[in-house]
Design a protein around this motif. Sequence first.
Motif, short mmCIF file in Angstrom:
data_model
loop_
_atom_site.label_atom_id
_atom_site.label_comp_id
_atom_site.label_asym_id
_atom_site.label_seq_id
_atom_site.Cartn_x
_atom_site.Cartn_y
_atom_site.Cartn_z
N UNK A 365 102.13 74.29 93.00
CA UNK A 365 100.71 73.82 92.63
C UNK A 365 100.43 72.19 92.56
N UNK A 366 101.41 71.54 92.18
CA UNK A 366 101.42 70.18 92.13
C UNK A 366 101.74 69.63 93.65
N UNK A 367 102.50 70.33 94.28
CA UNK A 367 102.72 69.74 95.64
C UNK A 367 101.42 70.10 96.36
N UNK A 368 100.69 71.39 96.18
CA UNK A 368 99.40 71.63 97.00
C UNK A 368 98.51 70.39 96.52
N UNK A 369 98.31 70.05 95.30
CA UNK A 369 97.48 68.91 95.03
C UNK A 369 98.09 67.59 95.67
N UNK A 370 99.28 67.63 95.85
CA UNK A 370 99.79 66.41 96.65
C UNK A 370 99.14 66.26 97.89
N UNK A 371 98.88 67.68 98.49
CA UNK A 371 98.25 67.72 99.78
C UNK A 371 96.90 67.28 99.80
N UNK A 372 95.83 67.70 98.67
CA UNK A 372 94.66 67.47 98.41
C UNK A 372 94.66 65.74 98.44
N UNK A 373 95.39 64.99 97.49
CA UNK A 373 95.77 63.59 97.41
C UNK A 373 95.88 63.07 99.04
N UNK A 374 96.69 63.86 99.66
CA UNK A 374 96.84 63.22 101.03
C UNK A 374 95.74 63.20 101.90
N UNK A 375 94.89 64.25 101.70
CA UNK A 375 93.71 64.30 102.31
C UNK A 375 92.80 63.07 101.86
N UNK A 376 92.79 62.84 100.40
CA UNK A 376 92.10 61.71 100.05
C UNK A 376 92.19 60.28 100.39
N UNK A 377 93.67 60.08 100.60
CA UNK A 377 94.30 58.96 101.15
C UNK A 377 93.97 58.50 102.51
N UNK A 378 93.85 59.90 103.41
CA UNK A 378 93.73 59.78 104.72
C UNK A 378 92.27 60.15 105.16
N UNK A 379 91.47 59.99 104.14
CA UNK A 379 89.96 60.66 104.46
C UNK A 379 89.29 60.08 105.68
N UNK A 380 89.68 58.89 106.06
CA UNK A 380 88.84 58.13 107.25
C UNK A 380 89.76 58.42 108.61
N UNK A 381 90.76 59.28 108.30
CA UNK A 381 91.61 59.69 109.78
C UNK A 381 90.73 60.63 110.75
#
Length: 391
Positions: A365-381
């Motif tokens: 689950x925490x890895x999954x939300x790490x992916x959500x955070x990766x989306x947030x970090x790369x939101x302008x990609x």
Amino acid sequence: MIGPTHFGGTPFGRSQAELSTGQKLKQVSWGLVLLLVMIASIGLAMLYSAANGSVDPWMSRQGARLIVGLGLMMVVAMTDLRFWLRWAYAFYGFAFLLLVYVEIAGEIGMGAQRWIDFKFFQLQPSEIMKIALVVALARYFHRLDLEDIRRHLPLPLVPPLLLVLLPAGLVLVQPDLGTAGMLILIGGLMFFAAGVRMWKFILIGAAGVAALPIGWGFMHDYQRNRVLTFLNPESDPLGSGYHIMQSKIAFGSGGVLGKGFLMGTQSHLNFLPERQTDFIFTMLAEELGMVGGLTLLCLYALVLLYGILIALRSRNQFGRLLAFGITSSLFLYVFINMAMVMGLIPVVGVPLPLISYGGTSMLSLLMGFGLVQAVSVNRDLKLGQGHGDEG
């Protein structure tokens, strides 16, 4: 439906400048991190109570897993989103091979063959598959045009259907009906977010209902008993209906404010089964009452809101689908577990996220939300819709 956006350039192109580590940390949704830590802290407190006021055997181990999981989440959050796009199918393949290995040489516990024993840690591959499935489906639908998804020809939907049904079938054989159902539901939500028309869901749902008599014949005796117990738990209050009857008693006895932390009678007198895993929300409701239960629900709702907002802010379809899929899986976990312990659906053994005791479920689950955070970090990609995995 979260529609695709068409971007020019190379398949894995970028419109923004490469971000430094400091810039990535600023892009992390720290409010979401705080909410996850708050929920996990409540879980640790309930595990302390479940052990009658002791950190062993559950709280200490879960606390260590939480620290590892938070570290894993931040590592994943700092990873470029293009990495997950490029290796999505490889990640899925790895999780699928783990499921196959479980069928061959997995550890058997509580009548099911679901774990790989690494001596210091037991891995449940089906939990890894829940994340890998979301990543693979996000990768597949990212490369399709909306018209390819919406047209009447079913051919473009055959590969993602296989991505869902193959691991669900392996998990069902373990047997683990709850997790197999979760994989199918997660897949269904991903199909919906990608733009699959509603009539196709209705058609598949009708086919599923028509197949229920056949499925009933293939179910194990204990699975049939769970369904029958759900329909009439009073029919066997000391046998198959014992768990849900005790859960309802504990819920009702908690009242508005609860009996107090460490003061739950149903749980501490061992009437409530599996109080550290499946029925931990029942123990929380008994000790902290309706107020405690609603507080936890509000924290979950805020996490869901954060996840959906991150999905909507992403400028690429892969990120949108990825964040939506992970967030949706959290919703399914919470809904199914709470409905199960309240007697609204049959008991299926789905843990309550970050609250129930369990290593693989927390780390995945925490890895999954790490992916959500990766989306947030790369939101302008901006990512093109290339079919290859070149980078």
